[in-house]
Design a protein around this motif. Sequence first.
Motif, short mmCIF file in Angstrom:
data_model
loop_
_atom_site.label_atom_id
_atom_site.label_comp_id
_atom_site.label_asym_id
_atom_site.label_seq_id
_atom_site.Cartn_x
_atom_site.Cartn_y
_atom_site.Cartn_z
N ASP A 53 71.90 39.83 -4.36
CA ASP A 53 71.65 38.60 -5.24
C ASP A 53 71.04 37.55 -4.28
OD1 ASP A 53 72.01 36.97 -7.64
OD2 ASP A 53 73.26 35.64 -5.88
N ALA A 54 71.43 37.76 -3.16
CA ALA A 54 70.90 36.82 -1.98
C ALA A 54 69.44 37.19 -1.60
CB ALA A 54 71.64 37.04 -0.79
N GLU A 55 69.22 38.36 -1.76
CA GLU A 55 67.81 38.77 -1.37
C GLU A 55 67.03 38.72 -2.56
OE1 GLU A 55 64.72 40.09 0.60
OE2 GLU A 55 66.66 40.01 1.47
N ARG A 56 67.29 38.51 -3.66
CA ARG A 56 66.58 38.20 -4.95
C ARG A 56 66.27 36.66 -4.70
NH1 ARG A 56 69.70 41.91 -7.74
NH2 ARG A 56 71.36 40.06 -8.18
N ASN A 57 67.16 35.92 -4.40
CA ASN A 57 67.02 34.60 -4.36
C ASN A 57 66.06 34.17 -3.23
OD1 ASN A 57 68.66 33.64 -6.26
ND2 ASN A 57 70.49 33.50 -5.19
N ARG A 58 66.15 34.94 -2.13
CA ARG A 58 65.04 34.61 -1.04
C ARG A 58 63.79 34.99 -1.64
NH1 ARG A 58 65.39 34.18 4.52
NH2 ARG A 58 63.65 34.90 5.80
N SER A 59 63.53 36.21 -2.53
CA SER A 59 62.26 36.62 -2.86
C SER A 59 61.66 35.53 -3.53
CB SER A 59 62.38 38.04 -3.50
OG SER A 59 62.66 38.98 -2.61
N LYS A 60 62.53 35.03 -4.54
CA LYS A 60 62.10 34.04 -5.59
C LYS A 60 61.57 32.49 -5.02
CE LYS A 60 65.74 33.75 -8.06
NZ LYS A 60 66.66 33.40 -9.40
N ILE A 61 62.11 32.49 -3.84
CA ILE A 61 61.82 31.01 -3.00
C ILE A 61 60.65 31.21 -2.38
CG2 ILE A 61 62.31 29.79 -0.94
CD1 ILE A 61 65.46 30.39 -1.67
N ILE A 62 60.56 32.49 -1.80
CA ILE A 62 58.99 32.56 -1.12
C ILE A 62 58.04 32.76 -2.07
CG2 ILE A 62 57.66 34.50 0.18
CD1 ILE A 62 60.45 35.34 1.66
N ALA A 63 58.22 33.49 -3.26
CA ALA A 63 57.15 33.38 -4.36
C ALA A 63 56.88 32.08 -4.82
CB ALA A 63 57.61 34.56 -5.48
N ALA A 64 57.72 31.29 -5.13
CA ALA A 64 57.69 30.10 -5.54
C ALA A 64 57.03 29.09 -4.51
CB ALA A 64 58.90 29.45 -5.86
N ALA A 65 57.21 29.34 -3.32
CA ALA A 65 56.52 28.47 -2.09
C ALA A 65 55.09 28.81 -2.07
CB ALA A 65 57.35 28.72 -0.95
N ARG A 66 54.80 30.10 -2.04
CA ARG A 66 53.57 30.81 -1.83
C ARG A 66 52.70 30.11 -2.92
NH1 ARG A 66 52.19 37.10 -1.24
NH2 ARG A 66 52.98 36.69 0.85
N GLU A 67 53.10 30.10 -4.34
CA GLU A 67 52.36 29.56 -5.47
C GLU A 67 51.99 28.06 -5.26
OE1 GLU A 67 54.34 28.65 -9.38
OE2 GLU A 67 53.25 30.56 -9.94
N ALA A 68 53.09 27.41 -4.77
CA ALA A 68 53.22 25.80 -4.50
C ALA A 68 52.02 25.65 -3.44
CB ALA A 68 54.22 25.32 -4.49
N PHE A 69 51.95 26.18 -2.32
CA PHE A 69 51.25 25.99 -1.25
C PHE A 69 49.68 26.43 -1.75
CE2 PHE A 69 54.94 25.40 1.43
CZ PHE A 69 54.31 24.50 2.25
N GLU A 96 48.19 25.78 -4.22
CA GLU A 96 47.42 25.00 -5.07
C GLU A 96 46.76 23.99 -4.39
OE1 GLU A 96 50.46 22.91 -7.29
OE2 GLU A 96 50.88 24.90 -8.57
N PRO A 97 45.26 23.35 -4.68
CA PRO A 97 44.37 22.72 -3.69
C PRO A 97 45.21 21.38 -3.47
CG PRO A 97 43.30 23.63 -5.68
CD PRO A 97 44.67 24.00 -5.99
N GLY A 98 45.15 21.07 -1.98
CA GLY A 98 45.83 19.88 -1.61
C GLY A 98 47.16 19.73 -1.69
N ALA A 99 47.92 20.70 -1.81
CA ALA A 99 49.38 20.74 -2.22
C ALA A 99 50.19 20.65 -0.55
CB ALA A 99 49.83 22.19 -2.75
#
Length: 209
Positions: A12-28, A30-33
């Motif tokens: 469960d902890a590994e899934r949460n970590r993977s979700k955080i990394i995926a969300a952060a990669r998507e957020a960063f 974005e142009p000028g993010a």
Amino acid sequence: MSAEPAPARRADAERNRSKIIAAAREAFAEPGAAPSMAEIARRAGVGMATLYRNFPGRLELVEELFRHTVDDMCQAAESVSGDTPGEAFFAWLMRFHAIGARKGPLASVLLSESAHGTPILRASRSRTIAAGEPLFRAAQRSGEVRDDVSLGQILDGLVALAGIDNDPDFPGALIRILLDGLHPNPHTTGGSPPARGGMDIPTTTRRSE
């Protein structure tokens, strides 16, 4: 009643970590993010406590994203293919250029937020060069890439291009010019070694028509 098995908690902890990394990669991406930790937690669907348990601060999260991006570059060196060594090398350079679009903003954050960014960037550059060196040397031995330039200079040139706005009327023109300049020319092959610290492509390196 017994507690939840440790392996289940770890999964469960590994899934949460993977979700955080995926969300952060998507957020960063974005142009000028410049996403906040709260925004990243929201996108990942986790609480702030979970986010900070995995990454104590924004810098630690950016460092992890940067490492993942460099991993992608290194793995690409093992997976690219081509009919000739030169084609494989140029395919990897294109992958490097594409992946570098993700890496650039992260590098800027590392440099602006902590002095520790410099060693991380330097180590990542060494890793990338080591991964691409076999492709580069094979392309040189096959006579498809000029022998008076280093792989480090080529990658520095691609990184520099990433900071230049593309001309919408000529998309991709700059990278094509750089890659075209890597082809051997009888007037430069076997010439003097390039100066250290930058691209050294004299005007005589234009390919013959």
